[in-house]
Write a protein that holds these residues in place. Sequence first.
Motif, PDB file in Angstrom:
ATOM      1  N   GLN A  21       0.833  -1.207   0.000  1.00 31.39           N
ATOM      2  CA  GLN A  21       0.000   0.000   0.000  1.00 31.39           C
ATOM      3  C   GLN A  21       0.870   1.260   0.000  1.00 31.39           C
ATOM      4  O   GLN A  21       0.613   2.211  -0.758  1.00 31.39           O
ATOM      5  CB  GLN A  21      -0.915   0.000   1.231  1.00 31.39           C
ATOM      6  CG  GLN A  21      -1.857   1.199   1.300  1.00 31.39           C
ATOM      7  CD  GLN A  21      -2.600   1.249   2.620  1.00 31.39           C
ATOM      8  OE1 GLN A  21      -1.983   1.282   3.688  1.00 31.39           O
ATOM      9  NE2 GLN A  21      -3.922   1.260   2.565  1.00 31.39           N
ATOM     10  N   GLN A  22       1.890   1.281   0.832  1.00 30.89           N
ATOM     11  CA  GLN A  22       2.779   2.444   0.894  1.00 30.89           C
ATOM     12  C   GLN A  22       3.486   2.649  -0.443  1.00 30.89           C
ATOM     13  O   GLN A  22       3.618   3.791  -0.916  1.00 30.89           O
ATOM     14  CB  GLN A  22       3.799   2.246   2.023  1.00 30.89           C
ATOM     15  CG  GLN A  22       3.187   2.319   3.409  1.00 30.89           C
ATOM     16  CD  GLN A  22       4.182   1.966   4.501  1.00 30.89           C
ATOM     17  OE1 GLN A  22       5.007   1.052   4.342  1.00 30.89           O
ATOM     18  NE2 GLN A  22       4.115   2.657   5.615  1.00 30.89           N
ATOM     19  N   TRP A  23       3.945   1.551  -1.044  1.00 32.48           N
ATOM     20  CA  TRP A  23       4.599   1.659  -2.351  1.00 32.48           C
ATOM     21  C   TRP A  23       3.634   2.227  -3.389  1.00 32.48           C
ATOM     22  O   TRP A  23       4.004   3.094  -4.182  1.00 32.48           O
ATOM     23  CB  TRP A  23       5.098   0.282  -2.794  1.00 32.48           C
ATOM     24  CG  TRP A  23       5.569   0.283  -4.229  1.00 32.48           C
ATOM     25  CD1 TRP A  23       6.803   0.637  -4.693  1.00 32.48           C
ATOM     26  CD2 TRP A  23       4.774  -0.059  -5.388  1.00 32.48           C
ATOM     27  NE1 TRP A  23       6.830   0.550  -6.065  1.00 32.48           N
ATOM     28  CE2 TRP A  23       5.615   0.127  -6.522  1.00 32.48           C
ATOM     29  CE3 TRP A  23       3.475  -0.494  -5.569  1.00 32.48           C
ATOM     30  CZ2 TRP A  23       5.155  -0.112  -7.820  1.00 32.48           C
ATOM     31  CZ3 TRP A  23       3.018  -0.734  -6.856  1.00 32.48           C
ATOM     32  CH2 TRP A  23       3.867  -0.549  -7.967  1.00 32.48           C
ATOM     33  N   TYR A  24       2.394   1.741  -3.383  1.00 33.82           N
ATOM     34  CA  TYR A  24       1.407   2.177  -4.372  1.00 33.82           C
ATOM     35  C   TYR A  24       1.125   3.675  -4.230  1.00 33.82           C
ATOM     36  O   TYR A  24       1.052   4.397  -5.234  1.00 33.82           O
ATOM     37  CB  TYR A  24       0.116   1.380  -4.200  1.00 33.82           C
ATOM     38  CG  TYR A  24      -0.886   1.637  -5.306  1.00 33.82           C
ATOM     39  CD1 TYR A  24      -0.734   1.036  -6.549  1.00 33.82           C
ATOM     40  CD2 TYR A  24      -1.975   2.483  -5.102  1.00 33.82           C
ATOM     41  CE1 TYR A  24      -1.644   1.268  -7.565  1.00 33.82           C
ATOM     42  CE2 TYR A  24      -2.892   2.721  -6.112  1.00 33.82           C
ATOM     43  CZ  TYR A  24      -2.716   2.116  -7.343  1.00 33.82           C
ATOM     44  OH  TYR A  24      -3.611   2.359  -8.346  1.00 33.82           O
ATOM     45  N   LEU A  25       0.984   4.134  -2.985  1.00 33.78           N
ATOM     46  CA  LEU A  25       0.721   5.556  -2.764  1.00 33.78           C
ATOM     47  C   LEU A  25       1.884   6.417  -3.251  1.00 33.78           C
ATOM     48  O   LEU A  25       1.679   7.457  -3.881  1.00 33.78           O
ATOM     49  CB  LEU A  25       0.466   5.817  -1.274  1.00 33.78           C
ATOM     50  CG  LEU A  25      -0.855   5.267  -0.707  1.00 33.78           C
ATOM     51  CD1 LEU A  25      -0.884   5.411   0.803  1.00 33.78           C
ATOM     52  CD2 LEU A  25      -2.038   5.982  -1.338  1.00 33.78           C
ATOM     53  N   GLU A  26       3.111   5.956  -2.982  1.00 36.63           N
ATOM     54  CA  GLU A  26       4.282   6.756  -3.326  1.00 36.63           C
ATOM     55  C   GLU A  26       4.680   6.636  -4.795  1.00 36.63           C
ATOM     56  O   GLU A  26       5.089   7.618  -5.427  1.00 36.63           O
ATOM     57  CB  GLU A  26       5.469   6.332  -2.440  1.00 36.63           C
ATOM     58  CG  GLU A  26       5.268   6.649  -0.960  1.00 36.63           C
ATOM     59  CD  GLU A  26       6.334   6.016  -0.082  1.00 36.63           C
ATOM     60  OE1 GLU A  26       7.278   5.401  -0.642  1.00 36.63           O
ATOM     61  OE2 GLU A  26       6.222   6.117   1.154  1.00 36.63           O
ATOM     62  N   ALA A  27       4.559   5.423  -5.359  1.00 34.77           N
ATOM     63  CA  ALA A  27       5.070   5.178  -6.710  1.00 34.77           C
ATOM     64  C   ALA A  27       4.013   5.333  -7.805  1.00 34.77           C
ATOM     65  O   ALA A  27       4.358   5.560  -8.978  1.00 34.77           O
ATOM     66  CB  ALA A  27       5.677   3.775  -6.794  1.00 34.77           C
ATOM     67  N   ILE A  28       2.749   5.217  -7.451  1.00 37.91           N
ATOM     68  CA  ILE A  28       1.683   5.274  -8.451  1.00 37.91           C
ATOM     69  C   ILE A  28       0.788   6.501  -8.265  1.00 37.91           C
ATOM     70  O   ILE A  28       0.571   7.281  -9.198  1.00 37.91           O
ATOM     71  CB  ILE A  28       0.823   3.992  -8.416  1.00 37.91           C
ATOM     72  CG1 ILE A  28       1.704   2.742  -8.582  1.00 37.91           C
ATOM     73  CG2 ILE A  28      -0.269   4.060  -9.487  1.00 37.91           C
ATOM     74  CD1 ILE A  28       2.430   2.668  -9.913  1.00 37.91           C
ATOM     75  N   VAL A  29       0.266   6.665  -7.041  1.00 35.85           N
ATOM     76  CA  VAL A  29      -0.707   7.732  -6.807  1.00 35.85           C
ATOM     77  C   VAL A  29      -0.091   9.110  -6.974  1.00 35.85           C
ATOM     78  O   VAL A  29      -0.612   9.958  -7.715  1.00 35.85           O
ATOM     79  CB  VAL A  29      -1.332   7.586  -5.402  1.00 35.85           C
ATOM     80  CG1 VAL A  29      -2.199   8.806  -5.072  1.00 35.85           C
ATOM     81  CG2 VAL A  29      -2.165   6.316  -5.328  1.00 35.85           C
ATOM     82  N   VAL A  30       1.019   9.353  -6.297  1.00 35.92           N
ATOM     83  CA  VAL A  30       1.626  10.695  -6.353  1.00 35.92           C
ATOM     84  C   VAL A  30       2.098  11.044  -7.766  1.00 35.92           C
ATOM     85  O   VAL A  30       1.813  12.135  -8.262  1.00 35.92           O
ATOM     86  CB  VAL A  30       2.770  10.816  -5.324  1.00 35.92           C
ATOM     87  CG1 VAL A  30       3.518  12.135  -5.506  1.00 35.92           C
ATOM     88  CG2 VAL A  30       2.200  10.722  -3.908  1.00 35.92           C
ATOM     89  N   PRO A  31       2.806  10.159  -8.478  1.00 38.32           N
ATOM     90  CA  PRO A  31       3.172  10.491  -9.869  1.00 38.32           C
ATOM     91  C   PRO A  31       1.960  10.719 -10.777  1.00 38.32           C
ATOM     92  O   PRO A  31       2.002  11.571 -11.673  1.00 38.32           O
ATOM     93  CB  PRO A  31       3.977   9.270 -10.317  1.00 38.32           C
ATOM     94  CG  PRO A  31       4.548   8.708  -9.057  1.00 38.32           C
ATOM     95  CD  PRO A  31       3.471   8.912  -8.028  1.00 38.32           C
ATOM     96  N   ALA A  32       0.875   9.968 -10.552  1.00 32.55           N
ATOM     97  CA  ALA A  32      -0.331  10.181 -11.356  1.00 32.55           C
ATOM     98  C   ALA A  32      -0.908  11.568 -11.109  1.00 32.55           C
ATOM     99  O   ALA A  32      -1.372  12.245 -12.035  1.00 32.55           O
ATOM    100  CB  ALA A  32      -1.376   9.111 -11.039  1.00 32.55           C
ATOM    101  N   ALA A  33      -0.882  11.992  -9.850  1.00 34.09           N
ATOM    102  CA  ALA A  33      -1.381  13.324  -9.519  1.00 34.09           C
ATOM    103  C   ALA A  33      -0.463  14.422 -10.054  1.00 34.09           C
ATOM    104  O   ALA A  33      -0.916  15.530 -10.362  1.00 34.09           O
ATOM    105  CB  ALA A  33      -1.517  13.455  -8.005  1.00 34.09           C
ATOM    106  N   GLN A  34       0.819  14.086 -10.207  1.00 30.35           N
ATOM    107  CA  GLN A  34       1.798  15.084 -10.663  1.00 30.35           C
ATOM    108  C   GLN A  34       1.466  15.619 -12.053  1.00 30.35           C
ATOM    109  O   GLN A  34       1.693  16.790 -12.338  1.00 30.35           O
ATOM    110  CB  GLN A  34       3.195  14.456 -10.656  1.00 30.35           C
ATOM    111  CG  GLN A  34       4.311  15.448 -10.924  1.00 30.35           C
ATOM    112  CD  GLN A  34       5.678  14.796 -10.735  1.00 30.35           C
ATOM    113  OE1 GLN A  34       5.794  13.571 -10.657  1.00 30.35           O
ATOM    114  NE2 GLN A  34       6.721  15.609 -10.644  1.00 30.35           N
TER     115      GLN A  34
END
Length: 231
Positions: A164-177
């Motif tokens: 979950q932590q990896w997904y938030l940092e590696a997927i969610v944040v870059p998608a929002a970027q």
Amino acid sequence: MTADRVRTLFNRIAPVYDQLNTSLSLGQHRVWKQMAVKWSGAATGDHCLDVCCGSGDLALLLADCVGLQGHVIGIDFAAAQLAIAQQRAQARYPQPSITWQEGDALALPFPANHFDAATMGYGLRNVTDIPRSLRELQRVLKPGAKAAILDFHRPSNAMIRTLQQWYLEAIVVPAAQQFDLTDEYAYIAPSLDRFPTGSEQVMLARQAGFAAATHYPIAGGTMGVLVVMKG
């Protein structure tokens, strides 16, 4: 995070909120919201409340349950989210029986013992006073009424928690970027670290006056639904 910062955040992400939720959850957020509405016990003809309604997903699902004989109030303190919710409702035919209202989850502008059922999606984690929010929800529900509160959840399984932590940092944040919303979505991980666990939510609900409270982990424990009932 202060209430003003949370309001600013949700007003800012409003234009892409639905798009990001759908893509980042692979569309599963719709299933989780349907589960929450089912657990709320909303039925035809009921008068229901959706707290922190955002762009209106749960309120629209509640409206489907209660039909034109019932009514739903969607309340949020982010005006930009409410505007999108209203647009979505107006695009439906027949028009769902929903009132969109700007207001605070910590001071709900409704009388006691007023609603037959309630929902809250991804709102409890963002209020500045969780116990007060739960007390307000308990106050406005009728005796015997239920509320279902959907939000992120910290998995008890260490491997899933790491994922979950990896997904938030590696997927969610870059998608929002790509929408220039890096900071707005980077807040999720630290907010989750501070958010009460399922068992802690049950305890807080009991302290708020609910007669019954159960927390259901879903999506491998990365999400959860707190179902509460007023005595």
